[in-house]
Design an enzyme around this catalytic site. Sequence first.
Site, PDB file in Angstrom:
ATOM      1  N   LYS A 116       0.805  -1.224   0.000  1.00 34.96           N
ATOM      2  CA  LYS A 116       0.000   0.000   0.000  1.00 34.96           C
ATOM      3  C   LYS A 116       0.840   1.278   0.000  1.00 34.96           C
ATOM      4  O   LYS A 116       0.366   2.341  -0.406  1.00 34.96           O
ATOM      5  CB  LYS A 116      -0.934   0.004   1.206  1.00 34.96           C
ATOM      6  CG  LYS A 116      -2.106  -0.959   1.105  1.00 34.96           C
ATOM      7  CD  LYS A 116      -3.173  -0.450   0.152  1.00 34.96           C
ATOM      8  CE  LYS A 116      -4.444  -1.268   0.238  1.00 34.96           C
ATOM      9  NZ  LYS A 116      -5.501  -0.739  -0.648  1.00 34.96           N
ATOM     10  N   SER A 146       1.116  -9.929  -0.410  1.00 35.92           N
ATOM     11  CA  SER A 146       0.818  -8.495  -0.428  1.00 35.92           C
ATOM     12  C   SER A 146       0.990  -7.796   0.908  1.00 35.92           C
ATOM     13  O   SER A 146       1.073  -6.570   0.946  1.00 35.92           O
ATOM     14  CB  SER A 146      -0.606  -8.268  -0.939  1.00 35.92           C
ATOM     15  OG  SER A 146      -1.552  -8.947  -0.131  1.00 35.92           O
TER      16      SER A 146
END
Length: 504
Positions: A51, A305
């Site tokens: 992110k 992720s």
Amino acid sequence: MPTQYIRKILESRVYDVAVETPLHFAPFLSERLKNNILVKREDLQPVFSFKIRGAYNNIIQLSEEARSRGVVCASAGNHAQGVALSAKELGIRAVIVMPTTTPDIKVKGVRSRGGEVVLHGDSFDQSLAHALSLVETEGLSFIHPYDDKDTIAGQGTIGMEILRQHTGDLDAVFVPVGGGGLIAGIAAYVKYLRPDALVIGVEYEESACLKAAMEAGERVVLPQVGLFADGVAVAQIGEETFRICRECVDEVITVNADEICAAVKDLFDDTRSVTEPAGALATAGLKKYVEREQITEKNLVTIASGANVNFDRLRYVSERAELGEGREAILAVTIPEKPGSFRRFCETIGRRNITEFNYRYFDNRDACIFVGVQMHPETETRERLIEDLTDAGYAVEDLTDNEVAKLHVRHMVGGHAPDVDNEVVYRFEFPERPGALLNFLKRVGTQWNISMFHYRNHGAAYGRVIVGIQVPEGERHQIPEFLDDIGYHFWEESDNSAYKLFLS
């Protein structure tokens, strides 16, 4: 093909704060799946998640005047930390609105990176509304977690790195999907340069908003989302991200919680990294795809992720990983209620290891036992075990895929109550914060008698409860409206076989 993103990705300003993460070969997974598995290690970013890329690229593209006023976002996790660190690097103000249910570790993570934390509301929607109000009242710039072109371009740098790091044949890239920013960025870049490579999205089955949109041909809003993989718990795919996904994503696969837990274990075995559930999502999808297609000797990339997971939650992940790998079967077996029955049952099981056994006397005819049996999927199947038990004369029901059995009943066996009448059963999710359980009990118990209750803390932001309520037949029609007023997600389980076998 959204070619305008290629230049935006190439010009993205992410490396002021982000790092180019390695593409690691996964030896254990590769050997077991008979394919060449490569893991893109976004868990190694400074905020332990991809992110940071989109957050920084979004902020750096703002005008100097807009940056000087500061930025705001609504997030309970990885995006919040990405915005906070990006703003700190640029020396600007960052206000992070988080639900009051946010685990303390994530609140501390944002504050340690310079973010001003505002705890508001029990849900993301309430936090989002408050964040948007600060845009109006304080002139802050809103940094969207996924549905923004600069955010998408920042995430797309992962696709750029993958193609630079792996120059040989590439058969498929597996990408986790929440709001779609990550897969949109990766897909736009990969499909432009390597149109032969498949880009496959992976969603948690209880928050599969992209799959629903693909099937409907338009964006849809899921009536509710499961919160186990909280990093991808999004009810509607983004508008811009869906536009890209429709053109560039080849397929969307859904996986369940057990399959995700097994993938967390797989990634730990190969990398010694403990990913969060959403961080292992793509790997779970990769495994499912390989099993379905029976492919071998292919080059497959999976995105790890993120690794922002509460330590307490690992108990649940560990408990469910064996089920996700097909290494444990959960069965309800009826045996005669007489001396020697358990010994005979164990003899039928043979050399298989019993992992769990729950039983309580009910009558003098039959006993229904709740049993876990360790499996070795390389050499035998669950179906073979059930066949062996059936051939030996036992009545068997397979509960391995039954959520109520795995979450609750295994901890409650022995609760038969033959004198309880008019019982209906519901499963709930509610915000996990001080006073929430008491509030829940007060709300549920105001109108009808609670006849059964089980709750277990799984280290997540939301608590899970199963409740039996005595409701006369003539009042059953009032239940849905009554529960809607409480405001918690709920599912009726009155016909669940695990409940009927062990608790009714």
